[in-house]
Design a protein around this motif. Sequence first.
Motif, short mmCIF file in Angstrom:
data_model
loop_
_atom_site.label_atom_id
_atom_site.label_comp_id
_atom_site.label_asym_id
_atom_site.label_seq_id
_atom_site.Cartn_x
_atom_site.Cartn_y
_atom_site.Cartn_z
N SER A 208 -0.11 13.33 11.52
CA SER A 208 0.56 12.40 10.61
C SER A 208 -0.03 12.51 9.22
O SER A 208 -1.22 12.81 9.07
N THR A 209 0.80 12.29 8.19
CA THR A 209 0.32 12.23 6.81
C THR A 209 0.90 10.99 6.14
O THR A 209 1.99 10.52 6.52
N TRP A 210 0.18 10.44 5.15
CA TRP A 210 0.66 9.25 4.46
C TRP A 210 -0.05 9.11 3.11
O TRP A 210 -1.08 9.75 2.87
N SER A 211 0.52 8.27 2.27
CA SER A 211 -0.06 7.98 0.97
C SER A 211 -0.67 6.58 0.97
O SER A 211 -0.14 5.67 1.60
N VAL A 212 -1.77 6.44 0.26
CA VAL A 212 -2.46 5.15 0.14
C VAL A 212 -2.29 4.66 -1.29
O VAL A 212 -2.63 5.38 -2.24
N PRO A 213 -1.76 3.44 -1.50
CA PRO A 213 -1.60 2.92 -2.86
C PRO A 213 -2.94 2.59 -3.50
O PRO A 213 -3.99 2.62 -2.83
N GLY A 214 -2.90 2.23 -4.77
CA GLY A 214 -4.14 1.97 -5.49
C GLY A 214 -4.98 0.86 -4.90
O GLY A 214 -6.21 0.90 -4.94
N GLY A 215 -4.32 -0.15 -4.31
CA GLY A 215 -5.06 -1.27 -3.72
C GLY A 215 -5.68 -0.96 -2.38
O GLY A 215 -6.49 -1.74 -1.86
N GLY A 216 -5.31 0.19 -1.79
CA GLY A 216 -5.86 0.57 -0.50
C GLY A 216 -5.33 -0.29 0.63
O GLY A 216 -4.35 -1.03 0.49
N TYR A 217 -6.01 -0.21 1.78
CA TYR A 217 -5.67 -1.00 2.96
C TYR A 217 -6.94 -1.60 3.56
O TYR A 217 -7.96 -0.93 3.65
N GLY A 218 -6.86 -2.88 3.94
CA GLY A 218 -8.02 -3.55 4.50
C GLY A 218 -9.14 -3.67 3.48
O GLY A 218 -10.32 -3.63 3.83
N THR A 219 -8.76 -3.86 2.21
CA THR A 219 -9.73 -3.97 1.12
C THR A 219 -9.67 -5.37 0.52
O THR A 219 -8.84 -6.20 0.91
N THR A 220 -10.53 -5.62 -0.46
CA THR A 220 -10.51 -6.91 -1.14
C THR A 220 -9.19 -7.10 -1.88
O THR A 220 -8.62 -8.20 -1.89
N THR A 221 -8.68 -6.02 -2.45
CA THR A 221 -7.40 -6.10 -3.18
C THR A 221 -6.23 -6.29 -2.23
O THR A 221 -5.31 -7.07 -2.49
N ASN A 222 -6.24 -5.57 -1.10
CA ASN A 222 -5.17 -5.66 -0.11
C ASN A 222 -5.81 -5.82 1.28
O ASN A 222 -6.18 -4.83 1.91
N PRO A 223 -5.95 -7.06 1.77
CA PRO A 223 -6.65 -7.28 3.04
C PRO A 223 -5.92 -6.73 4.26
O PRO A 223 -6.52 -6.56 5.31
N LEU A 224 -4.62 -6.45 4.15
CA LEU A 224 -3.87 -6.00 5.32
C LEU A 224 -4.26 -4.57 5.70
O LEU A 224 -4.33 -3.68 4.83
#
Length: 261
Positions: A208-224
């Motif tokens: 699988s391949t995917w793109s990660v936005p600037g806020g990331g995932y499971g981060t302070t900016t994007n907790p999900l």
Amino acid sequence: MSRADHMDVAAYALGVLDEHDTERFEEHLATCWACAAELETMVPVVGLLSDIDGETMTALEQTATDPALLDRTLVAVRAHRRRTRFRQMLASAAAVVVFGGLTGVGIASVAGGGETPRIGAQPTAPTTLDGTPSPGKSTGPNDPGTGGNEQEGEPFTAVDASTGVQLNMWLISKDFGTRIDFQLKRLPGPRTCRLMVVRKNDTTEVLSTWSVPGGGYGTTTNPLPLELSGATSVPKDDIAKLVVQSVDVNGVASPLVQVPM
């Protein structure tokens, strides 16, 4: 207006008037407060009569020539209504008990300073020397597949000591090979990622391949967290490890986190 018009209230309430008489009575009702008041008093009676089914009505008709049958029918109807009211009362009482139980949990949480009561000992995940969870099968209450998690499959988890990326995985054996559900946390962006499967014979496959936005995932900016699924023809027992890689604009891949099987 004739006296007959005033006597149609009951027939109108029971719905036995034909279309012409219904229209005539409604015109009369619009200007007669006495009939309107009488009609209002009949609403509860009509509601009770609506509870009587066709078999009961047939039985009541048969009682015209049999007083004893009338008594038995009335007793049966009253008993049926008592049972109906009793069932409704039990349902209401059960709802009160459930609501009271939930309210009690809420009160206990408030009284305990917001902490949720816990029952029994909680398992802990094995850790490495730097304090991070060790790779492999997860055992903690918040790890995949444990602590009430209904996710299907065999759970694994790992946290990379250098990148900090956390990977939770569930492997499910299928007739076609293996289905892989996975979740990523502490994954910064922006970047492009891919999931690689490494077989025990050291051959690899991109799942699988995917793109990660600037806020990331499971981060302070994007907790999900990021949640994805993939599939491979490789049987689960032939998988040596699964690796999440970051791929730059030149196609060069670097590992972010991996789970050995």
